[in-house]
Design a protein around this motif. Sequence first.
Motif, PDB file in Angstrom:
ATOM      1  N   GLU A  10       0.824  -1.203   0.000  1.00  0.00           N
ATOM      2  CA  GLU A  10       0.000   0.000   0.000  1.00  0.00           C
ATOM      3  C   GLU A  10       0.857   1.252   0.000  1.00  0.00           C
ATOM      4  O   GLU A  10       0.578   2.230  -0.683  1.00  0.00           O
ATOM      5  CB  GLU A  10      -0.927  -0.027   1.225  1.00  0.00           C
ATOM      6  CG  GLU A  10      -2.063   0.984   1.159  1.00  0.00           C
ATOM      7  CD  GLU A  10      -3.122   0.723   2.221  1.00  0.00           C
ATOM      8  OE1 GLU A  10      -3.506   1.691   2.892  1.00  0.00           O
ATOM      9  OE2 GLU A  10      -3.538  -0.438   2.361  1.00  0.00           O
ATOM     10  N   GLY A  11       1.940   1.205   0.790  1.00  0.00           N
ATOM     11  CA  GLY A  11       2.822   2.367   0.866  1.00  0.00           C
ATOM     12  C   GLY A  11       3.586   2.626  -0.414  1.00  0.00           C
ATOM     13  O   GLY A  11       3.883   3.779  -0.762  1.00  0.00           O
ATOM     14  N   LEU A  12       3.913   1.562  -1.128  1.00  0.00           N
ATOM     15  CA  LEU A  12       4.678   1.702  -2.369  1.00  0.00           C
ATOM     16  C   LEU A  12       3.793   1.983  -3.578  1.00  0.00           C
ATOM     17  O   LEU A  12       4.301   2.279  -4.669  1.00  0.00           O
ATOM     18  CB  LEU A  12       5.486   0.414  -2.619  1.00  0.00           C
ATOM     19  CG  LEU A  12       6.620   0.152  -1.620  1.00  0.00           C
ATOM     20  CD1 LEU A  12       7.190  -1.246  -1.810  1.00  0.00           C
ATOM     21  CD2 LEU A  12       7.711   1.201  -1.748  1.00  0.00           C
ATOM     22  N   SER A  13       2.507   1.882  -3.415  1.00  0.00           N
ATOM     23  CA  SER A  13       1.594   2.127  -4.519  1.00  0.00           C
ATOM     24  C   SER A  13       1.655   3.592  -4.954  1.00  0.00           C
ATOM     25  O   SER A  13       1.692   4.500  -4.115  1.00  0.00           O
ATOM     26  CB  SER A  13       0.163   1.783  -4.105  1.00  0.00           C
ATOM     27  OG  SER A  13      -0.757   2.257  -5.064  1.00  0.00           O
ATOM     28  N   PRO A  14       1.670   3.857  -6.272  1.00  0.00           N
ATOM     29  CA  PRO A  14       1.673   5.260  -6.742  1.00  0.00           C
ATOM     30  C   PRO A  14       0.406   6.009  -6.359  1.00  0.00           C
ATOM     31  O   PRO A  14       0.371   7.239  -6.387  1.00  0.00           O
ATOM     32  CB  PRO A  14       1.802   5.117  -8.272  1.00  0.00           C
ATOM     33  CG  PRO A  14       1.323   3.731  -8.579  1.00  0.00           C
ATOM     34  CD  PRO A  14       1.686   2.895  -7.393  1.00  0.00           C
ATOM     35  N   ASP A  15      -0.637   5.271  -5.999  1.00  0.00           N
ATOM     36  CA  ASP A  15      -1.900   5.905  -5.612  1.00  0.00           C
ATOM     37  C   ASP A  15      -2.038   6.066  -4.097  1.00  0.00           C
ATOM     38  O   ASP A  15      -3.104   6.437  -3.597  1.00  0.00           O
ATOM     39  CB  ASP A  15      -3.084   5.068  -6.126  1.00  0.00           C
ATOM     40  CG  ASP A  15      -3.068   4.919  -7.642  1.00  0.00           C
ATOM     41  OD1 ASP A  15      -2.714   5.904  -8.324  1.00  0.00           O
ATOM     42  OD2 ASP A  15      -3.400   3.819  -8.130  1.00  0.00           O
TER      43      ASP A  15
END
Length: 380
Positions: A10-15
């Motif tokens: 979740e933290g690495l997601s661009p969104d």
Amino acid sequence: MEDAVALFREGLSPDAKAFDYYGITPGTTENCPQPQYYAPLTKDRQSPGVTTCTFDPATGKMLVKGGLIKDATAMPKRIAPGIGTCPGCGIPVNLNLLLKGIEGNVVFLFQTGCGMVTTTAYPKTAFRIPYIHNLFQNGAATLSGLVEVFEERQKLGEYPKGEITFIMASGDGGMDIGMGSALGTALRGHHLLLFEYDNGGYMNTGYQLSYSTPMGAKSSTSHLGKTQYGKTFFHKDMPQIMAAAHLPYVATVAESNPHDFIKKAAKAAAYAREFGTAYVKALSACPLNWNDRPDTERKVIAAAVDCCYFPLYEIERGITSLSYDPKKSHKKIPVTEWFSMMGRTKHLATEEYKSVADQIQAEVDRRYERLAACAEHPLL
């Protein structure tokens, strides 16, 4: 493991949002704890108008009005009476004076130490405000993280705009063990107040010496004997270390000068809310380990101020000013007069240890003259 993987993804997601929650479970009113002894302190109750602070851009200073002792009685106590400190302990005195000058909501974090141990005997707490306990070594880091979370939640509209002062209280050697964390927080400039009640030792574990213990003082790790005279090196100057981090506000306070204490507390809180990290240090009495009389502690603290061992001053946006000058008041005393009031240092007032006392006097005078020079020359 599954939660950790999900958090990383979740933290690495661009969104990914700047601040979000994972695994939240809605609460219920049935599980809401009820106060056992005192009603909650609302912001209105904690805002009696004892002090007001306004920043003056023209002078670059925070202007304080109020702070009188007689008016400060209107401020409700955020720490309930009946705590387990020793008779004469300076911690509750200093905490209450600090809080007298801080209007509005307050969140407290205590590092481990006497201040924490004596106010939070399981399963109760003496705090009437939000309170967190943290270990010695990383209290400032924890509180700075909490401040950042709070500010993000404000952006999300979860908290209304309003004044909350975040305070970390540290003592009993906490600015030895936790100095790195505190300096990191200071350099990052989080909006919080670091308050040190300096009782000159690791008091809650049996008075081992700390770097703020006076030179020559007896402790459980600095002995007096044929070849020993107590601690062998000079005390650490934590306010100057903090000043070197270029904080917007650094100050020293003492219970012997309560009006000055309350006004500086108000200024520190205002600077913390508006500009970044502020630091305040109080010399805090410990009759158990200082080996003096509990009913004379205010006089002992006053003597520390009058001998210039613990000078009262503030550094506001880089400009130093003396709050009290014992020389000009004709109250300056030799450092041995202060030492003679405490069992831990009274040997230094004898002829046998005169050479050690002379070294200490010279260093205390040097530090004070340097401080006075800074107060006279704004560039310093």
